[in-house]
Design a protein around this motif. Sequence first.
Motif, PDB file in Angstrom:
ATOM      1  N   UNK A 129       0.841  -1.199   0.000  1.00 46.65           N
ATOM      2  CA  UNK A 129       0.000   0.000   0.000  1.00 46.65           C
ATOM      3  C   UNK A 129       0.883   1.258   0.000  1.00 46.65           C
ATOM      4  N   UNK A 130       0.306   2.407  -0.375  1.00 44.96           N
ATOM      5  CA  UNK A 130       1.073   3.654  -0.289  1.00 44.96           C
ATOM      6  C   UNK A 130       1.580   3.905   1.131  1.00 44.96           C
ATOM      7  N   UNK A 131       0.761   3.628   2.131  1.00 41.33           N
ATOM      8  CA  UNK A 131       1.182   3.866   3.519  1.00 41.33           C
ATOM      9  C   UNK A 131       2.395   3.030   3.883  1.00 41.33           C
ATOM     10  N   UNK A 132       2.390   1.768   3.443  1.00 41.67           N
ATOM     11  CA  UNK A 132       3.534   0.897   3.727  1.00 41.67           C
ATOM     12  C   UNK A 132       4.787   1.414   3.024  1.00 41.67           C
ATOM     13  N   UNK A 133       4.614   1.914   1.799  1.00 44.11           N
ATOM     14  CA  UNK A 133       5.774   2.439   1.057  1.00 44.11           C
ATOM     15  C   UNK A 133       6.351   3.671   1.754  1.00 44.11           C
ATOM     16  N   UNK A 134       5.471   4.581   2.201  1.00 45.68           N
ATOM     17  CA  UNK A 134       5.966   5.759   2.929  1.00 45.68           C
ATOM     18  C   UNK A 134       6.653   5.328   4.229  1.00 45.68           C
ATOM     19  N   UNK A 135       6.039   4.373   4.925  1.00 45.59           N
ATOM     20  CA  UNK A 135       6.628   3.921   6.191  1.00 45.59           C
ATOM     21  C   UNK A 135       8.003   3.294   5.959  1.00 45.59           C
ATOM     22  N   UNK A 136       8.181   2.664   4.807  1.00 48.59           N
ATOM     23  CA  UNK A 136       9.458   2.017   4.494  1.00 48.59           C
ATOM     24  C   UNK A 136      10.508   3.008   4.014  1.00 48.59           C
ATOM     25  N   UNK A 137      10.096   4.253   3.785  1.00 48.88           N
ATOM     26  CA  UNK A 137      11.090   5.257   3.412  1.00 48.88           C
ATOM     27  C   UNK A 137      10.934   5.871   2.037  1.00 48.88           C
ATOM     28  N   UNK A 138       9.807   5.620   1.375  1.00 48.70           N
ATOM     29  CA  UNK A 138       9.597   6.236   0.059  1.00 48.70           C
ATOM     30  C   UNK A 138       9.497   7.751   0.204  1.00 48.70           C
ATOM     31  N   UNK A 139      10.166   8.472  -0.697  1.00 53.41           N
ATOM     32  CA  UNK A 139      10.031   9.927  -0.735  1.00 53.41           C
ATOM     33  C   UNK A 139       8.724  10.305  -1.428  1.00 53.41           C
ATOM     34  N   UNK A 140       8.413   9.557  -2.474  1.00 57.50           N
ATOM     35  CA  UNK A 140       7.188   9.752  -3.261  1.00 57.50           C
ATOM     36  C   UNK A 140       6.644   8.377  -3.618  1.00 57.50           C
ATOM     37  N   UNK A 141       5.326   8.285  -3.804  1.00 56.69           N
ATOM     38  CA  UNK A 141       4.766   7.103  -4.458  1.00 56.69           C
ATOM     39  C   UNK A 141       4.158   7.540  -5.792  1.00 56.69           C
TER      40      UNK A 141
END
Length: 236
Positions: A201-213
């Motif tokens: 999910x986008x939330x998981x990607x942000x939590x993992x350190x994504x700057x942008x999705x």
Amino acid sequence: MNDTTADRVIVALDFDGRAGAEALVDRLGDACGFYKVGLELLTAAGPDLVRELVARGHEVFLDLKLFEIPHSVAGAVRAAGALGASMVTVHAMGGTGIMTAAVEAARDFPRLKVLALTVVTSMTGGDLADIGVAASTDEQVVRLARLAVDAGCDGVIAAPRETGPLRELLGPGRLIVTPGVRLADESSLDGEAGGQARAGTPGAAFAAGASYVVVGRSVNRAADPVAALRRVAAGG
Ligand code: C5P
């Protein structure tokens, strides 16, 4: 909507012509400030569309996926910068020479970030073996990400499952842009229940350190794109 997160969602304008793209941009209005234009739309609609998006105050990720001789890569990056793009992509598989050419060409355009693609997610270990690469896809992603930052790239494109490991590898200073995210009820992955962000999910990607999705069909094919984008910004 969390404004900070909303600013870090890039909507992919994956359309076969100007009409579909313009309709989505009009519909999203102020809800979206950052669009990805890929080879399909660029080829079908032409660069004026990018100029117009920039003139309307939007940022544009021009997903050119460059893999060419360094001279031509540099020319394409300059053309992207002249259009006002904020991000452009180059294949790390093309080696240090083309990444360095891209980075040097981008110097004349202070807002333009050069992002490297590592191993495209559709490639398997078997595909790598076919082209003479003995490493696993995970090993190759790490190798190419290192090569990209050593060449001066501003960051990398990362699949959701690569985002955490690459954030650890690259530290906080590099951009990680994560496509391939899915809203929780679209995901084929069974994540944990009880409010935990589900894998992919986008939330998981942000939590993992994504700057942008980067989000495509979840928004651009949604019956209510504004509501879908709000869900993405809220974590999906
Ligand atoms: O799958 P979706 O429609 O959300 O894809 C949006 C964009 O993300 C596409 O334009 C594609 O280039 C990119 N993408 C990617 N790797 C994936 C899935 C999508 O680079 N695994």
